[in-house]
Every structure is written in C-alpha cells, then in structure tokens.
Scaffold this active site. Structure first.
Site, PDB file in Angstrom:
ATOM      1  N   GLU A 166      51.739  -6.772 -23.838  1.00 26.81           N
ATOM      2  CA  GLU A 166      52.780  -7.676 -23.363  1.00 26.81           C
ATOM      3  C   GLU A 166      53.367  -8.488 -24.518  1.00 26.81           C
ATOM      4  O   GLU A 166      54.590  -8.649 -24.635  1.00 26.81           O
ATOM      5  CB  GLU A 166      52.214  -8.639 -22.310  1.00 26.81           C
ATOM      6  CG  GLU A 166      51.610  -7.941 -21.110  1.00 26.81           C
ATOM      7  CD  GLU A 166      50.113  -7.730 -21.232  1.00 26.81           C
ATOM      8  OE1 GLU A 166      49.412  -8.000 -20.249  1.00 26.81           O
ATOM      9  OE2 GLU A 166      49.653  -7.279 -22.310  1.00 26.81           O
ATOM     10  N   ARG A 207      32.763  17.712 -27.316  1.00 20.77           N
ATOM     11  CA  ARG A 207      32.299  16.858 -28.414  1.00 20.77           C
ATOM     12  C   ARG A 207      33.473  16.095 -29.018  1.00 20.77           C
ATOM     13  O   ARG A 207      33.385  14.899 -29.295  1.00 20.77           O
ATOM     14  CB  ARG A 207      31.641  17.700 -29.508  1.00 20.77           C
ATOM     15  CG  ARG A 207      30.269  18.246 -29.206  1.00 20.77           C
ATOM     16  CD  ARG A 207      29.722  18.951 -30.442  1.00 20.77           C
ATOM     17  NE  ARG A 207      28.419  19.550 -30.230  1.00 20.77           N
ATOM     18  CZ  ARG A 207      27.714  20.130 -31.197  1.00 20.77           C
ATOM     19  NH1 ARG A 207      28.207  20.197 -32.434  1.00 20.77           N
ATOM     20  NH2 ARG A 207      26.520  20.645 -30.940  1.00 20.77           N
TER      21      ARG A 207
END
Length: 340
Positions: free
Chosen positions: A55, A187
């Site tokens: 924001e 992974r």
C-alpha cells in the site's frame, strides 16, 4: 457496498503484482490505487522484509493528496502494527483514501485489525474479494502465522511392499526417472530441504534441485541437516550453492527456519527422519512415491511413528494420486481428527 467489476479486475492485477515479491518473513502483497472513476492511479507490491509494504509502495508513487477520495485494492488486509515499517491502515487514512477493498484477512495476532481501524476512521471497507486466490498465493506464509512454524512436506520412495532399500542398504534407484524429476521440481519449490545425519553420512546427497541433465535448477532450497554428528568438509552437501544449516532437533530447526522466512520445508532424509516428523505431528503433507518392485527384508520406509494399536493409527486423507511413468505418487494429508 459490493466490489465492482473494475475493483475485481484491479484485484486480479494486484495478485499479479504480489507474485513479483519474494517469499520470506513478510507475505507477498500487491496493491492498486483507483481514482473515483476507476482509473488506475498507482500500483505497488512488497519487495521483502524492511521495504515499504504494498500500500505504501503504491501511495509513494503519487503526489501529496493524489490518493484523496481514491480506492485502495489490496491482496491482504492492511496491517495495523508498527514493525520495520509503520501501519498501512494509518498510511491509507492519512492519504485520504475513501475505500479499501482487500482479499485475505490478516491472521497475525500483532498485525491484524487494519479493517477495523479503517472503518473507525470512516473508510468504507469491503473484505474477501478473491480471497481464495490470495490465500493460495500466500498459503505457506499463512501456515507460518497459524501454526508458528513452516509448512512441512515429508517425502519418501518405497517399493510396493513398503521397503525403502534392499537388504544390503542399496536404494538407488527404487523409482524411475519421471518420479525423480518430479522430486527435483518439488525441491526447487521448497525453501529448505531437510535430511538426517545418518542419510548424509551414508549416501552423501547433494540436497540440490537438478534438471534432467543433472544441472542445477535456478531455485535451490537451503540444505538443512538434523543431528549432532559432524558433517565432513568433503561432503557433497557442503558444495551446495546455499550454506548448510545443522540443528540438533526438529523443533529448534523449524522455529529458527521459520524466523528466517522459510515457509516450505521438504523432508526426505530417510526412514528415521520421516518417522520422527510423523511421530511429532509435524507433517502437513505426505508424498509417497511407490514403485512396482518387491524387495522384502526389513528396510521399511517408516520406523516407529508412535502407533501401538490399530486404534492409534495415523489416518491420512488422500488428495491425489498421480502416475509418473511406472510409478505412483500418493499425496496425502493428516486428517483433521488426527488419530482414530
């Protein structure tokens, strides 16, 4: 006031912006500032710990007073606490924003409350717009907030009769190339990969994510070893592109890794370690690669997981079964009831 089509489109854009940010201690968040007529005034996203929140990043791109009467569309409820940066709720109020539309609610005990603060200041607030999409994006961060530790996936490969190795201890390869490639992709999507000292000393794994040609994938998990025995300087894991972390126990490892921004832990350290995570109730997801081979013997894929009678069995819910070449991948999660 229900979110308009323009606001929903802006949320779609905000989610795309959020995905640009890194996973870490803070969530991935995106924000779009809309003028009263629906024109996009500014965009922003969170770039990592210590940087402006989404924001504030968006507001910083406007001249003073440029957001007065505007609508802020944000993927996560604006925070209401002071950490390395100030409260986003206060920043939106100070900027004169008239309306805030957000997707997911903030579960943090210290950071939540932004919506309430905004409403108290007279700002119109609409919550839950595309909440499912937002929660999926930050699912691992939400796990850390709700459980106080990273999300843990426990993986093992086994023969059809439940063995992790032949009688002589050899285990490469039980599964085929398609299953092994799937493991390496998983992974790469994890923040840390965990093995026990027994596996590291016996098999000398690199604990890296690799492509079909054996090259390193762009994203690599942090290598983590659980156990007190020293790891030789010549061990393959010490040549990992990321520094090795070693811990004495599971709880300490998860607590410290979580504090460092690790959200997704991938455990594939052999029967002893997999069983320890299951026994401690620290497995959120189980991946079992099953090969159509029979080995016999006593090299079981799991050891003691604390089940004494059938009534204490750890019940799992199967979420999917995939065929990978000749092998099967079973993806399961502990049932809400845990044991029966």
């Amino acid at each position: 006031m229900t979110a308009s089509g323009i606001e929903r489109d802006a949320m779609h854009r905000a989610l795309a912006l959020a995905a640009r940010g890194p996973r870490g201690v803070n969530p991935q968040v995106g924000a779009v500032i809309l003028a009263p007529d629906g024109t996009v005034l500014a965009e922003g996203w969170h770039r990592g710990a210590g940087t402006p929140h989404a924001e504030v990043d968006a507001l910083s791109r406007l001249a003073p007073g440029g957001a007065r009467g505007a609508t802020a569309v944000v993927t996560l409820e604006p925070c209401n606490h002071t950490g390395r940066t100030g409260p986003c709720s206060e920043a939106l109020i100070a900027a004169g924003v008239a309306r805030v539309v957000y997707a997911a609610s903030d579960p943090g005990p210290h950071s939540a409350g932004g919506a309430e603060r905004l409403r108290a200041a007279g700002v119109d607030v609409d919550a839950g717009v595309r909440a499912e999409d937002a929660e999926q994006l930050i699912a691992s961060w939400l796990t850390v907030q709700r459980l106080g530790r990273p999300h843990v996936t426990v993986k093992w490969a086994q023969s059809l009769d439940g063995r992790a190795a032949a009688s002589d201890g050899s285990s490469q390869w039980i599964t085929g190339p398609d299953a092994r490639a799937d493991v390496h992709r998983r992974r790469a999507s994890a923040d840390a990969i965990v093995a026990g000292t027994g596996t590291v000393l016996a098999d000398d794994p690199a604990l890296t994510a690799r492509d079909d040609a054996g090259g390193l994938l762009p994203d690599q998990p942090v290598p983590v070893v659980i156990g007190r025995r020293p790891i030789p300087e010549t061990a393959a894991v010490r040549r990992h592109p990321k520094p090795l972390r070693q811990f004495d126990d599971l709880s300490t490892a998860l607590a410290e890794l979580g504090a460092q921004g690790v959200h997704r832990v991938f455990v594939e350290g052999g029967p002893t370690l997999a069983s320890a995570f299951l026994r401690a109730g620290l497995a959120d997801e189980v991946l079992v690669y099953v090969a159509p081979v029979l080995l016999g013997g006593d090299r079981l894929a799991l050891t003691d997981i604390g089940v004494g009678t059938i009534g204490e069995a750890l019940r799992l819910q199967t979420s999917r079964i995939d065929r990978l070449g000749d092998d099967l991948l079973v993806v399961a999660h502990p049932s809400p009831e845990g044991v029966h």
